[in-house]
Design an enzyme around this catalytic site. Structure first.
Site, PDB file in Angstrom:
ATOM      1  N   HIS A   1       1.088   0.673  22.846  1.00  0.00           N
ATOM      2  CA  HIS A   1       2.267   1.505  22.613  1.00  0.00           C
ATOM      3  C   HIS A   1       1.924   2.970  22.838  1.00  0.00           C
ATOM      4  CE1 HIS A   1       0.196   0.729  18.815  1.00  0.00           C
ATOM      5  NE2 HIS A   1       0.561   1.940  18.419  1.00  0.00           N
TER       6      HIS A   1
ATOM      7  N   HIS B   1       2.935   6.700  21.865  1.00  0.00           N
ATOM      8  CA  HIS B   1       3.657   7.509  20.872  1.00  0.00           C
ATOM      9  C   HIS B   1       4.256   8.729  21.569  1.00  0.00           C
ATOM     10  CE1 HIS B   1       1.844   5.811  17.056  1.00  0.00           C
ATOM     11  NE2 HIS B   1       0.924   5.419  17.921  1.00  0.00           N
TER      12      HIS B   1
HETATM   13  P1  AMP Z   1      -0.919   2.876  15.879  1.00  0.00           P
HETATM   14  O1  AMP Z   1      -1.594   3.425  14.666  1.00  0.00           O
HETATM   15  O2  AMP Z   1      -1.138   3.725  17.106  1.00  0.00           O
HETATM   16  O3  AMP Z   1      -1.249   1.424  16.102  1.00  0.00           O
HETATM   17  O4  AMP Z   1       0.629   3.007  15.608  1.00  0.00           O
HETATM   18  C1  AMP Z   1       1.414   1.965  15.113  1.00  0.00           C
HETATM   19  C2  AMP Z   1       2.719   2.584  14.771  1.00  0.00           C
HETATM   20  O5  AMP Z   1       3.658   1.557  14.557  1.00  0.00           O
HETATM   21  C3  AMP Z   1       2.673   3.441  13.491  1.00  0.00           C
HETATM   22  O6  AMP Z   1       3.041   4.777  13.800  1.00  0.00           O
HETATM   23  C4  AMP Z   1       3.670   2.741  12.575  1.00  0.00           C
HETATM   24  O7  AMP Z   1       4.411   3.649  11.803  1.00  0.00           O
HETATM   25  C5  AMP Z   1       4.546   1.997  13.568  1.00  0.00           C
HETATM   26  N1  AMP Z   1       5.232   0.825  13.036  1.00  0.00           N
HETATM   27  C6  AMP Z   1       4.684  -0.169  12.290  1.00  0.00           C
HETATM   28  N2  AMP Z   1       5.623  -1.107  12.016  1.00  0.00           N
HETATM   29  C7  AMP Z   1       6.768  -0.687  12.623  1.00  0.00           C
HETATM   30  C8  AMP Z   1       8.092  -1.217  12.716  1.00  0.00           C
HETATM   31  N3  AMP Z   1       8.439  -2.380  12.131  1.00  0.00           N
HETATM   32  N4  AMP Z   1       9.022  -0.510  13.392  1.00  0.00           N
HETATM   33  C9  AMP Z   1       8.696   0.666  13.983  1.00  0.00           C
HETATM   34  N5  AMP Z   1       7.460   1.209  13.946  1.00  0.00           N
HETATM   35  C10 AMP Z   1       6.510   0.546  13.277  1.00  0.00           C
END
Ligand code: AMP
Length: 134
Positions: free
Chosen positions: A99, A101
Site C-alpha cells: 500500500h 500512503h
Molecule cells: P503500514 O504500517 O504501512 O502497514 O500501514 C497500514 C495502515 O493501514 C495504517 O496506517 C492503518 O491505520 C491502516 N489500516 C488498518 N486497518 C485499516 C482499515 N480497516 N481501513 C483503513 N485503514 C486501515
C-alpha cells in the site's frame, strides 16, 4: 488472499471509505484519519510489499497515487503531499499487502515527516560505496 485485511476490503467484506477504484487498484481513507485525508492506494492483485510486487503492478499503483495526489492539490484540499511505503516489519509495515500512503499536507500543519534526527558517523562517500547498484 485468505486472512489479508486489504484483500477483504477489496472483496467488500470489510467496509472502507473509497476514494478511487478501477479493475486493478483501490484507494480508500486510512482508518486513523491522521492526518485528515490520509489515503491508502493498493493494487487488487495481492503482493506483500515492494520486494515481491511485479513492476507493472507497482508502476500502475504509483500512477494512480500520483493522480490522487494531483487531485487533492487541484481541488485545494492539500498544499503539498507526502507519499511513502512501509516495506517490511522493520520499516513499520503492519498490513502485509502493498500500500502507498498519501498524506495531504497543509501550509503550516507542523508535521515533521522527513527527518529521523539520527545522524550517521559514516561519510556520504562511504555510504554510497556500500549502496551503489551499478
Ligand atoms: P503500514 O504500517 O504501512 O502497514 O500501514 C497500514 C495502515 O493501514 C495504517 O496506517 C492503518 O491505520 C491502516 N489500516 C488498518 N486497518 C485499516 C482499515 N480497516 N481501513 C483503513 N485503514 C486501515
Amino acid at each position: 488472499m485468505d486472512n489479508c485485511l486489504f484483500c477483504k476490503i477489496i472483496a467488500g467484506e470489510i467496509p472502507c471509505h473509497k476514494i478511487y477504484e478501477d479493475d486493478e487498484v483501490l484507494a480508500f481513507l486510512d482508518i486513523t484519519n491522521d492526518p485528515e485525508g490520509h489515503t491508502l492506494v493498493i493494487p487488487k492483485k495481492h503482493s506483500v510489499n515492494l520486494m515481491d510486487t511485479d513492476s507493472d503492478t507497482f508502476a500502475y499503483t504509483c500512477e494512480i497515487a500520483q493522480e490522487i495526489a494531483q487531485h487533492y492539490v487541484n481541488i485545494g484540499y492539500a498544499d503539498g503531499i507526502n507519499i511513502y511505503i512501509n516495506s517490511g516489519v522493520d520499516a513499520g509495515q503492519e498490513v502485509m499487502h502493498l500500500h502507498i500512503h498519501i498524506l495531504p499536507r497543509k501550509q503550516g500543519d507542523g508535521i515533521n515527516f522527513a527527518r529521523t534526527e539520527k545522524q550517521s558517523d559514516k561519510t556520504l562517500a562511504e555510504v554510497a560505496e556500500t549502496l551503489k547498484l551499478n
